[in-house]
Design a protein around this motif. Structure first.
Motif, PDB file in Angstrom:
ATOM      1  N   GLN A 586       3.738  11.400   5.480  1.00 24.97           N
ATOM      2  CA  GLN A 586       3.471  12.118   4.239  1.00 24.97           C
ATOM      3  C   GLN A 586       4.286  11.556   3.074  1.00 24.97           C
ATOM      4  O   GLN A 586       3.788  11.433   1.950  1.00 24.97           O
ATOM      5  N   ILE A 587       5.530  11.205   3.341  1.00 23.59           N
ATOM      6  CA  ILE A 587       6.361  10.619   2.282  1.00 23.59           C
ATOM      7  C   ILE A 587       5.800   9.266   1.860  1.00 23.59           C
ATOM      8  O   ILE A 587       5.785   8.929   0.665  1.00 23.59           O
ATOM      9  N   ARG A 588       5.313   8.503   2.814  1.00 18.26           N
ATOM     10  CA  ARG A 588       4.693   7.218   2.474  1.00 18.26           C
ATOM     11  C   ARG A 588       3.474   7.424   1.571  1.00 18.26           C
ATOM     12  O   ARG A 588       3.271   6.684   0.581  1.00 18.26           O
ATOM     13  N   LYS A 589       2.663   8.431   1.870  1.00 21.34           N
ATOM     14  CA  LYS A 589       1.489   8.704   1.042  1.00 21.34           C
ATOM     15  C   LYS A 589       1.890   9.072  -0.388  1.00 21.34           C
ATOM     16  O   LYS A 589       1.169   8.784  -1.337  1.00 21.34           O
ATOM     17  N   LYS A 590       3.026   9.713  -0.526  1.00 14.68           N
ATOM     18  CA  LYS A 590       3.498  10.095  -1.858  1.00 14.68           C
ATOM     19  C   LYS A 590       4.001   8.890  -2.639  1.00 14.68           C
ATOM     20  O   LYS A 590       3.641   8.701  -3.809  1.00 14.68           O
ATOM     21  N   TRP A 591       4.856   8.084  -2.010  1.00 13.64           N
ATOM     22  CA  TRP A 591       5.542   7.023  -2.751  1.00 13.64           C
ATOM     23  C   TRP A 591       4.767   5.706  -2.792  1.00 13.64           C
ATOM     24  O   TRP A 591       5.009   4.879  -3.682  1.00 13.64           O
ATOM     25  N   VAL A 596       0.813  -0.768  -1.629  1.00 12.33           N
ATOM     26  CA  VAL A 596       1.409  -1.928  -2.299  1.00 12.33           C
ATOM     27  C   VAL A 596       2.331  -2.662  -1.327  1.00 12.33           C
ATOM     28  O   VAL A 596       2.348  -3.888  -1.258  1.00 12.33           O
ATOM     29  N   PHE A 597       3.111  -1.888  -0.553  1.00 13.64           N
ATOM     30  CA  PHE A 597       3.985  -2.466   0.463  1.00 13.64           C
ATOM     31  C   PHE A 597       3.275  -2.461   1.815  1.00 13.64           C
ATOM     32  O   PHE A 597       2.442  -1.595   2.091  1.00 13.64           O
ATOM     33  N   TYR A 598       3.616  -3.429   2.643  1.00 15.69           N
ATOM     34  CA  TYR A 598       3.088  -3.438   4.007  1.00 15.69           C
ATOM     35  C   TYR A 598       4.044  -4.194   4.911  1.00 15.69           C
ATOM     36  O   TYR A 598       4.497  -5.288   4.585  1.00 15.69           O
ATOM     37  N   SER A 599       4.367  -3.592   6.027  1.00 15.62           N
ATOM     38  CA  SER A 599       4.941  -4.325   7.152  1.00 15.62           C
ATOM     39  C   SER A 599       4.423  -3.651   8.412  1.00 15.62           C
ATOM     40  O   SER A 599       4.215  -2.429   8.455  1.00 15.62           O
ATOM     41  N   THR A 602       4.612   0.399  10.585  1.00 14.64           N
ATOM     42  CA  THR A 602       5.458   1.290   9.792  1.00 14.64           C
ATOM     43  C   THR A 602       4.601   2.471   9.347  1.00 14.64           C
ATOM     44  O   THR A 602       3.364   2.394   9.359  1.00 14.64           O
ATOM     45  N   PRO A 603       5.216   3.575   8.963  1.00 12.96           N
ATOM     46  CA  PRO A 603       4.449   4.791   8.676  1.00 12.96           C
ATOM     47  C   PRO A 603       3.306   4.569   7.687  1.00 12.96           C
ATOM     48  O   PRO A 603       3.474   3.952   6.632  1.00 12.96           O
ATOM     49  N   GLY A 604       2.145   5.090   8.062  1.00 11.85           N
ATOM     50  CA  GLY A 604       0.987   5.037   7.184  1.00 11.85           C
ATOM     51  C   GLY A 604       0.173   3.767   7.246  1.00 11.85           C
ATOM     52  O   GLY A 604      -0.770   3.599   6.470  1.00 11.85           O
ATOM     53  N   THR A 605       0.468   2.861   8.182  1.00 14.78           N
ATOM     54  CA  THR A 605      -0.257   1.588   8.245  1.00 14.78           C
ATOM     55  C   THR A 605      -1.319   1.562   9.335  1.00 14.78           C
ATOM     56  O   THR A 605      -1.848   0.500   9.651  1.00 14.78           O
ATOM     57  N   GLU A 606      -1.658   2.709   9.890  1.00 12.69           N
ATOM     58  CA  GLU A 606      -2.617   2.738  11.000  1.00 12.69           C
ATOM     59  C   GLU A 606      -3.945   2.070  10.668  1.00 12.69           C
ATOM     60  O   GLU A 606      -4.574   1.455  11.539  1.00 12.69           O
ATOM     61  N   ASP A 607      -4.389   2.202   9.430  1.00 10.70           N
ATOM     62  CA  ASP A 607      -5.697   1.668   9.052  1.00 10.70           C
ATOM     63  C   ASP A 607      -5.640   0.231   8.544  1.00 10.70           C
ATOM     64  O   ASP A 607      -6.678  -0.344   8.203  1.00 10.70           O
ATOM     65  N   CYS A 617      -6.038  -6.330   5.536  1.00 12.12           N
ATOM     66  CA  CYS A 617      -7.156  -5.492   5.131  1.00 12.12           C
ATOM     67  C   CYS A 617      -6.977  -4.067   5.639  1.00 12.12           C
ATOM     68  O   CYS A 617      -6.298  -3.816   6.632  1.00 12.12           O
ATOM     69  N   LYS A 618      -7.650  -3.145   4.957  1.00 10.93           N
ATOM     70  CA  LYS A 618      -7.639  -1.746   5.333  1.00 10.93           C
ATOM     71  C   LYS A 618      -9.034  -1.333   5.784  1.00 10.93           C
ATOM     72  O   LYS A 618     -10.030  -1.644   5.118  1.00 10.93           O
ATOM     73  N   LYS A 619      -9.108  -0.642   6.900  1.00  8.11           N
ATOM     74  CA  LYS A 619     -10.388  -0.142   7.381  1.00  8.11           C
ATOM     75  C   LYS A 619     -10.932   0.900   6.408  1.00  8.11           C
ATOM     76  O   LYS A 619     -10.203   1.778   5.961  1.00  8.11           O
ATOM     77  N   LEU A 620     -12.211   0.779   6.086  1.00  6.63           N
ATOM     78  CA  LEU A 620     -12.838   1.708   5.134  1.00  6.63           C
ATOM     79  C   LEU A 620     -13.765   2.682   5.862  1.00  6.63           C
ATOM     80  O   LEU A 620     -14.203   2.434   6.967  1.00  6.63           O
TER      81      LEU A 620
END
Length: 620
Positions: A586-591, A596-599, A602-607, A617-620
């Motif tokens: 949830q904090i990742r979704k906020k900030w 913009v960042f990716y490694s 890490t939290p929020g990178t499931e897609d 790429c991000k799954k749509l």
């Protein structure tokens, strides 16, 4: 490394043939992804974020970061403008070993690169970590670069960029970091943040990326009495983003009286960035907790390009997430303020049991390893830290660290282990030594690692309960690590420590299981240079589903370490962060709502995933 001026001339020459060529027909015809954001002001204004580019891949729809050769790749005039903004610090990234090749064949074109003197320097220093750290975008361990430009004695061989970033900004001012973040956000470019390249799992590399190098930030400011916010009022230090472990410990030793912080065991590890964002463990961890537990404040630049302070009162959610919530996930750290502690007289020791002692007696080796590991809980319960390595017929513990203890106290703690070894007539070499400070111990007994190797790494956390109740099962798992498949060999690097010793409650985003830790092991699976894609996939499968599965099955911790484990393991969210994960996401979704960042992992990178070997790429 070639200065930007060469890259500008090269890109200008090639602009007609490179920049205008889409990667595939589907992509060229696709409409951009519509981006919306509910964050419309202040720190959360992402309205200038570029759209992802729609791509079809294996029957799925993705929105991708822009890559060289696509129509969306920024024009040369935009790169020139960025170079002006960062005061000439932008460079075309060419791998360090390119000087050994006649030509570097890069995504922007071909450059003549052979330089005999520079090539000799590459061969002389390829395994020197400090040499590699000083390169703008190099990785200390090269598996995740795709090994496409290693040192060679044949200049006619081919050197390509592999999975390295395309450009680097060697930032010397915080404005340079902001400019890089803004450029990546506005132009849909993959962004990599790199300090030292001390990175086991590829987070300092990324195809098609702009790299922001923070290593020049070397300021250190000592604070006699921290004034808050928060209840802590002791001594502290503010460390800029580029400062490494040996540097800060050396600077602390020069204080009167000498001071220390919780940093990593390896001297080349940078403190303020990915190390703390992963949690950070080292020789003082048993006594003072993880590095993340000792953070008082951050200065950072957000994904929206804003400078922020994060502490217990200001941006407290970001403050908590940066303390172990995952590297390159929420913001770029400019500096960290941490607690300091008085350095004290300490005792160190080395323990060697190898073929010079036991020959090639398999039973003696595993009996010795079983006894040593059986006492992991006993060691950490008595405040010790132990760094060890396990190879066939070799148990190498260098060092045992007894901070604030005498040789006699260390001998008393280890006596039960030696009694068991003696009872089985297992010979060993044990050398204890006293030091006037921990820093003196650190210089004498901790060793630099070697760079330039190619390997996959995994690992797992064993709790005190695991060791007490299932030590034999853990040793059986270690046997699997050594021989996981026909013709495959891997080995173990271990760390006996307990971040909960005298500090059972975490104030960081790290996995709760760390507070009952006894041993964290890293599994290292060497990968042959020149291995095919299929061979690499097979070895990854062995790591995930044989080596680390054996460790997982022998433990109840459910946990491993964010920076030193297999990012492709199942349930990485739970294994890295446990019950803390939903809040971190949830904090990742906020900030950083738009990525913009990716490694990896890490939290929020499931897609998000890398497709076609190079495209983020991000799954749509």
């Amino acid at each position: 490394m070639v200065r930007l001026s060469l890259g500008i001339a090269l890109a200008a020459t090639l602009s007609q043939t490179v920049s205008a060529a889409p990667i595939n027909d589907t992509e060229a015809a696709a409409a951009p992804v519509a981006v919306s954001s509910s964050f419309l002001g202040g720190l959360f204004d992402f309205l200038d974020t570029a759209n992802l580019t729609v791509t079809h891949h294996e029957g799925k729809l993705y929105g991708c970061k822009c890559s060289p050769g696509q129509l969306c790749w920024p024009s040369q005039s935009k790169w020139n403008s960025l170079n002006t903004t960062v005061e000439g610090k932008l460079q075309v990234h060419i791998p360090p070993a390119a000087s050994c090749y006649n030509q570097f064949v890069g995504p922007l074109g071909t450059v003549n690169t052979y330089d005999a003197a520079a090539c000799a320097d590459v061969h002389a220093n390829w395994e020197n970590e400090s040499w590699t750290v000083e390169k703008p975008g190099a990785a200390l361990w090269t598996y995740f670069t795709n090994e496409t430009c290693r040192p060679t004695m044949n200049p006619s061989d081919t050197c390509t960029l592999g999975y390295y970033g395309v450009y680097t900004i060697t930032a010397t001012k915080r404005a340079h970091i902001k400019a890089g973040i803004d450029f990546a956000r506005r132009n849909n470019i993959r962004l990599i943040v790199r300090n030292t390249g001390h990175d086991f799992i590829g987070r300092s590399t990324g195809a098609g990326a702009l790299i922001i190098n923070t290593h020049s930030f070397q300021d250190i400011s000592w604070i006699n009495k921290y004034s808050g916010p928060g209840s802590y009022t002791g001594s502290a230090v503010t460390i800029a983003a580029g400062v490494q472990g040996r540097t800060i410990l050396s600077a602390g030793h020069a204080q009167n009286p000498p001071l220390v912080i919780v940093t990593g065991e390896c001297p080349t590890v940078g403190v303020a960035g990915g190390f703390i964002q992963g949690g950070g463990h080292g020789p003082w961890t048993t006594l003072k907790g993880l590095s993340a537990d000792n953070v008082l404040a951050f200065e950072a630049v957000t994904a929206s390009g804003h400078y922020v302070v994060a502490n217990e009162q200001q941006n407290s959610d970001l403050f908590w997430a940066l303390k172990g919530g995952g590297p390159a996930a929420y913001a770029v750290i400019l500096s960290v303020t941490m607690k300091t502690f008085p350095d004290v007289p300490s005792t160190g020791a080395t323990l060697y049991i190898n073929d010079t002692h036991i020959g090639y007696d398999n039973d003696k080796y595993w009996n010795a390893t079983t006894i040593f590991h059986k006492y992991a809980t006993h060691f950490v319960d008595n405040g010790l830290y132990v760094y060890f390595e396990l190879f066939p017929f070799t148990l190498r513990a260098r060092p045992f660290v007894a901070i604030g203890k005498t040789v006699a106290e260390l001998e008393a703690i280890t006596a039960p282990m030696f009694a068991e070894l003696d009872a089985l007539s297992i010979p060993y070499e044990w050398t204890p030594k006293s030091f006037p400070t921990f820093f003196d111990l650190y210089l004498d007994l901790f060793e630099d690692e070697a760079s330039g190797g190619s390997a996959l790494t995994g690992g797992w956390l064993f709790t005190r309960d695991d060791v007490t109740n299932n030590n034999d099962g853990i040793i059986d798992a270690f046997k699997t690590v050594f021989s996981p498949a026909p013709g495959v060999f891997s080995f173990i690097v271990g760390h006996l420590f307990n971040p909960g010793y005298g500090k059972p409650v975490s104030n960081s985003a790290t996995h709760p299981s760390w507070r009952n830790a006894a041993n964290f092991v890293i599994t290292v699976l060497p990968v042959p240079i020149g291995a095919s894609k299929a061979e690499k996939a097979s070895l990854q499968n062995v790591l995930t589903n044989t080596i680390d599965q054996a460790l997982r099955d022998s433990s109840t911790s459910g946990a491993t370490y964010v920076n030193e484990a297999d990012p492709y393991q199942p349930n990485w969210q739970s294994h890295f962060w446990g019950s803390e994960y939903p809040r971190l996401k949830q904090i990742r979704k906020k900030w950083d709502p738009l990525g913009v960042f990716y490694s990896i992992a890490t939290p929020g990178t499931e897609d998000w995933e890398v497709i076609q070997d190079t495209r983020l790429c991000k799954k749509l």
